[in-house]
Design an enzyme around this catalytic site. Structure first.
Site, PDB file in Angstrom:
ATOM      1  N   ALA A 127      25.653  29.615  27.484  1.00  0.00           N
ATOM      2  CA  ALA A 127      24.726  29.752  26.359  1.00  0.00           C
ATOM      3  C   ALA A 127      25.207  29.046  25.090  1.00  0.00           C
ATOM      4  CB  ALA A 127      24.495  31.236  26.088  1.00  0.00           C
ATOM      5  N   ASN A 194      31.813  35.453  28.559  1.00  0.00           N
ATOM      6  CA  ASN A 194      31.671  34.174  29.256  1.00  0.00           C
ATOM      7  C   ASN A 194      31.693  32.994  28.291  1.00  0.00           C
ATOM      8  OD1 ASN A 194      31.381  35.196  32.005  1.00  0.00           O
ATOM      9  ND2 ASN A 194      29.599  36.215  31.146  1.00  0.00           N
ATOM     10  N   HIS A 224      25.066  31.354  18.711  1.00  0.00           N
ATOM     11  CA  HIS A 224      26.472  30.954  18.854  1.00  0.00           C
ATOM     12  C   HIS A 224      26.694  29.648  18.080  1.00  0.00           C
ATOM     13  CE1 HIS A 224      27.007  33.928  21.960  1.00  0.00           C
ATOM     14  NE2 HIS A 224      26.099  33.369  22.731  1.00  0.00           N
TER      15      HIS A 224
HETATM   16  N1  LIG Z   1      28.603  31.784  32.296  1.00  0.00           N
HETATM   17  C1  LIG Z   1      27.630  32.232  31.545  1.00  0.00           C
HETATM   18  O1  LIG Z   1      27.199  31.589  30.611  1.00  0.00           O
HETATM   19  C2  LIG Z   1      27.006  33.561  31.826  1.00  0.00           C
HETATM   20  C3  LIG Z   1      25.893  33.996  31.095  1.00  0.00           C
HETATM   21  C4  LIG Z   1      25.333  35.213  31.408  1.00  0.00           C
HETATM   22  C5  LIG Z   1      25.895  35.996  32.397  1.00  0.00           C
HETATM   23  N2  LIG Z   1      27.000  35.567  33.048  1.00  0.00           N
HETATM   24  C6  LIG Z   1      27.650  36.385  34.086  1.00  0.00           C
HETATM   25  O2  LIG Z   1      27.068  36.086  35.346  1.00  0.00           O
HETATM   26  C7  LIG Z   1      27.094  37.258  36.169  1.00  0.00           C
HETATM   27  C8  LIG Z   1      25.679  37.536  36.698  1.00  0.00           C
HETATM   28  O3  LIG Z   1      24.796  37.745  35.602  1.00  0.00           O
HETATM   29  P1  LIG Z   1      23.329  38.344  35.820  1.00  0.00           P
HETATM   30  O4  LIG Z   1      22.667  38.285  34.493  1.00  0.00           O
HETATM   31  O5  LIG Z   1      22.701  37.695  36.984  1.00  0.00           O
HETATM   32  O6  LIG Z   1      23.694  39.855  36.176  1.00  0.00           O
HETATM   33  P2  LIG Z   1      22.807  40.916  36.975  1.00  0.00           P
HETATM   34  O7  LIG Z   1      23.376  42.239  36.621  1.00  0.00           O
HETATM   35  O8  LIG Z   1      21.370  40.660  36.771  1.00  0.00           O
HETATM   36  O9  LIG Z   1      23.143  40.600  38.542  1.00  0.00           O
HETATM   37  C9  LIG Z   1      24.402  40.750  39.113  1.00  0.00           C
HETATM   38  C10 LIG Z   1      24.226  41.005  40.608  1.00  0.00           C
HETATM   39  O10 LIG Z   1      25.506  40.931  41.253  1.00  0.00           O
HETATM   40  C11 LIG Z   1      25.634  42.017  42.156  1.00  0.00           C
HETATM   41  N3  LIG Z   1      27.069  42.293  42.349  1.00  0.00           N
HETATM   42  C12 LIG Z   1      27.917  42.951  41.520  1.00  0.00           C
HETATM   43  N4  LIG Z   1      29.142  42.980  42.044  1.00  0.00           N
HETATM   44  C13 LIG Z   1      29.097  42.316  43.216  1.00  0.00           C
HETATM   45  C14 LIG Z   1      30.052  41.990  44.224  1.00  0.00           C
HETATM   46  N5  LIG Z   1      31.324  42.390  44.124  1.00  0.00           N
HETATM   47  N6  LIG Z   1      29.642  41.290  45.307  1.00  0.00           N
HETATM   48  C15 LIG Z   1      28.350  40.914  45.426  1.00  0.00           C
HETATM   49  N7  LIG Z   1      27.389  41.187  44.515  1.00  0.00           N
HETATM   50  C16 LIG Z   1      27.762  41.881  43.424  1.00  0.00           C
HETATM   51  C17 LIG Z   1      24.850  43.163  41.529  1.00  0.00           C
HETATM   52  O11 LIG Z   1      24.458  44.127  42.480  1.00  0.00           O
HETATM   53  C18 LIG Z   1      23.657  42.396  40.922  1.00  0.00           C
HETATM   54  O12 LIG Z   1      22.599  42.288  41.840  1.00  0.00           O
HETATM   55  C19 LIG Z   1      27.650  38.390  35.291  1.00  0.00           C
HETATM   56  O13 LIG Z   1      29.022  38.569  35.541  1.00  0.00           O
HETATM   57  C20 LIG Z   1      27.448  37.874  33.889  1.00  0.00           C
HETATM   58  O14 LIG Z   1      28.426  38.365  32.973  1.00  0.00           O
HETATM   59  C21 LIG Z   1      27.529  34.366  32.802  1.00  0.00           C
END
Ligand SMILES: NC(=O)c1ccc[n+]([C@@H]2O[C@H](COP(=O)([O-])OP(=O)(O)OC[C@H]3O[C@@H](n4cnc5c(N)ncnc54)[C@H](O)[C@@H]3O)[C@@H](O)[C@H]2O)c1
Length: 273
Positions: A127, A194, A224
């Protein structure tokens, strides 16, 4: 004939679902979605059912998903990210990591593991903007990186560090909640993890990268700002993020950034640093 890149997605939430739909809809000539895995199997089943009539994309466990894939996309949780990366790389698979905060403690092991197994790791910018210029500037030398994040006070509801130390209800002006190194910011503000982690990993590290976090009653987007001082240029970027329609904790741009990274991997012409 082009060999399709076989992609497996771990985590079928907001980001995983968006990526899966994009791969099936728009990347069909370059890639093939071959497996989905979620710790909650019903989420993988639901997504699989939406994308294919047979619903056959679900993998029973992580090892099966890795076996089927050339590229593993981690979109699950910070807790799981390192284990997913470690096991995928050890099997020679490429990995894209979304839960970057879960990797920072292993940032020294990661390149060695990837190199040993002839694999690659991708961290989308997420982001924020400016990672491209930061990477280029870092070749000559970066002196300073400061991330300033502004969010509406409501965005800090449930953040333990904030609830323990501040009273934000009825806030009339900007309130500085944190100022310090990225390594500490990611401990106190897990939902900012992140952005700070990508910035830290891209150049001068988590201890030298500085972070300021401000609660502002005047904003309704996650803003940001990144300031970079380097031998090559002084760089300032500001990104006003609209929240993801399916998950208000995630910025829409973070999802699009992952799709753009996938395009970089797949397409023959790569634009930008
Ligand atoms: N890099 C970036 O810019 C950025 C931005 C936003 C979110 N993220 C990260 O990306 C990840 C996903 O975000 P999201 O918004 O899709 O979250 P979300 O909560 O919508 O989805 C996460 C999914 O992962 C599943 N999950 C959790 N632990 C697991 C495991 N050990 N094995 C398999 N599945 C598992 C959950 O059941 C859920 O369905 C989060 O960790 C979030 O912090 C990164």
């Amino acid at each position: 004939m082009v060999k399709l890149l076989r992609i497996g997605i771990v985590g079928c939430g907001a980001i995983g679902s968006s990526l899966a739909k994009e791969i099936v809809t728009n990347f069909g000539n370059l890639a093939s979605l071959v497996a989905l895995f979620d710790i909650r199997p019903e989420k993988a089943q639901f997504l699989s059912g939406k994308l294919t009539k047979s619903g056959k994309l679900c993998a029973a466990n992580l090892d099966i998903l890795i076996k089927r894939s050339d590229l593993v996309i981690e979109a699950s949780s910070a807790k799981a990210a390192w284990e997913i990366a470690r096991r995928s790389l050890s099997s020679g698979r490429k990995v894209m990591i979304m839960s970057v905060g879960g990797i920072v403690d292993h940032s020294n092991e990661l390149p060695a593991l990837a190199l040993k197994n002839n694999a690659q790791v991708y961290f989308p910018s997420g982001a924020i903007s400016g990672i491209d210029a930061l990477k280029a500037a870092n070749i000559a030398g970066v002196k300073k990186v400061v991330l300033t994040t502004r969010k509406n006070p409501n965005a800090f509801k449930g953040v333990e560090y904030v609830e323990r130390n501040f009273k934000l209800s009825g806030l009339k002006k900007d309130k500085l909640l944190f100022s310090g190194k990225a390594a500490d910011a990611v401990k106190y503000f897990p939902q900012n993890i992140n952005v700070a982690a990508v910035l830290g990993l891209a150049a001068i590290g988590m201890n030298k990268t500085q972070v300021r976090i401000i609660a502002s009653p005047y904003v309704n987007r996650n803003i940001h700002e990144v300031l970079i001082e380097s031998k090559a240029a002084r760089i300032f970027t500001r990104t006003e993020n609209i929240l993801h329609p399916q998950n208000p904790k995630t910025s829409y741009l973070a999802v699009l950034s992952a799709i753009a990274t996938l395009k970089q991997i797949l397409e023959p012409v790569k634009i930008g640093t």
